[in-house]
Enzyme design. Structure first.
Site, PDB file in Angstrom:
ATOM      1  N   GLU A  12      38.772  36.425  21.486  1.00  0.00           N
ATOM      2  CA  GLU A  12      39.091  36.291  22.912  1.00  0.00           C
ATOM      3  C   GLU A  12      38.681  34.915  23.422  1.00  0.00           C
ATOM      4  O   GLU A  12      39.383  34.289  24.211  1.00  0.00           O
ATOM      5  CB  GLU A  12      38.362  37.360  23.727  1.00  0.00           C
ATOM      6  CG  GLU A  12      38.843  38.769  23.487  1.00  0.00           C
ATOM      7  CD  GLU A  12      38.087  39.758  24.328  1.00  0.00           C
ATOM      8  OE1 GLU A  12      38.691  40.271  25.299  1.00  0.00           O
ATOM      9  OE2 GLU A  12      36.899  40.014  24.037  1.00  0.00           O
ATOM     10  N   TYR A  31      43.406  29.304  52.130  1.00  0.00           N
ATOM     11  CA  TYR A  31      43.572  30.086  50.898  1.00  0.00           C
ATOM     12  C   TYR A  31      44.073  29.262  49.728  1.00  0.00           C
ATOM     13  O   TYR A  31      43.812  29.592  48.581  1.00  0.00           O
ATOM     14  CB  TYR A  31      44.434  31.338  51.114  1.00  0.00           C
ATOM     15  CG  TYR A  31      45.679  31.136  51.925  1.00  0.00           C
ATOM     16  CD1 TYR A  31      46.829  30.612  51.363  1.00  0.00           C
ATOM     17  CD2 TYR A  31      45.708  31.494  53.271  1.00  0.00           C
ATOM     18  CE1 TYR A  31      47.970  30.437  52.114  1.00  0.00           C
ATOM     19  CE2 TYR A  31      46.850  31.325  54.028  1.00  0.00           C
ATOM     20  CZ  TYR A  31      47.978  30.791  53.449  1.00  0.00           C
ATOM     21  OH  TYR A  31      49.118  30.620  54.194  1.00  0.00           O
ATOM     22  N   GLU A  83      32.821  41.742  34.653  1.00  0.00           N
ATOM     23  CA  GLU A  83      31.882  42.013  35.732  1.00  0.00           C
ATOM     24  C   GLU A  83      31.171  40.720  36.144  1.00  0.00           C
ATOM     25  O   GLU A  83      30.996  40.434  37.331  1.00  0.00           O
ATOM     26  CB  GLU A  83      30.850  43.064  35.314  1.00  0.00           C
ATOM     27  CG  GLU A  83      31.414  44.460  35.147  1.00  0.00           C
ATOM     28  CD  GLU A  83      32.004  44.753  33.766  1.00  0.00           C
ATOM     29  OE1 GLU A  83      32.408  43.805  33.031  1.00  0.00           O
ATOM     30  OE2 GLU A  83      32.081  45.945  33.418  1.00  0.00           O
ATOM     31  N   LYS A  90      42.286  42.315  33.578  1.00  0.00           N
ATOM     32  CA  LYS A  90      42.351  41.772  32.213  1.00  0.00           C
ATOM     33  C   LYS A  90      43.503  42.484  31.501  1.00  0.00           C
ATOM     34  O   LYS A  90      43.300  43.416  30.727  1.00  0.00           O
ATOM     35  CB  LYS A  90      41.006  41.998  31.510  1.00  0.00           C
ATOM     36  CG  LYS A  90      40.874  41.293  30.183  1.00  0.00           C
ATOM     37  CD  LYS A  90      39.455  41.465  29.640  1.00  0.00           C
ATOM     38  CE  LYS A  90      39.303  40.788  28.306  1.00  0.00           C
ATOM     39  NZ  LYS A  90      37.940  40.947  27.771  1.00  0.00           N
TER      40      LYS A  90
END
Length: 120
Positions: free
Chosen positions: A22, A54, A74, A99
């Site tokens: 990954e 933004y 997290e 994800k």
């Protein structure tokens, strides 16, 4: 507070994850943020300086996703929330990190973590 700014579907490639592959190959992450902020000053003045820009926020969030790898989404969500709360006008930030290419050996639509952080 009922005023909110929402940014959904911000996509960036990052190298986060527990597995070596990954971190080596990287993958797409999708970020949604909801900011609680008093929008009355901006509504009265019609001035972008009175609100959260933004576009600029998106740039800072993408920098974090593309930045230093972490094991867990997290942790990534926590870092993104800190970026949102760096602006003192933001009273709370809810951050969802998706994800979609998580290494799960079964067909799935999404994996996501959502956190809410409030100004102390």
């Amino acid at each position: 507070m009922t005023d909110r700014i929402t940014l959904c579907g911000l996509r960036a490639k990052g190298h986060h994850g527990v597995y070596d592959f990954e971190r080596e190959r990287g993958q797409d992450f999708v970020v949604d943020v909801v900011l609680e902020v008093d929008l009355a000053p901006a509504a009265r003045s019609d001035d972008v300086a009175e609100t959260i820009h933004y576009g600029e926020l998106a740039e800072r969030l993408v920098e974090v996703v593309r930045g230093e790898p972490v094991n867990l989404i997290e942790t990534l969500a926590e870092r993104l929330a800190a970026v949102c709360l760096a602006d003192p006008r933001v009273l709370a930030a809810t951050v969802t990190v998706h994800k979609p290419q998580a290494p799960i050996p079964h067909e799935f639509a999404d994996v996501a973590v959502t956190i809410t952080r409030r100004r102390a």
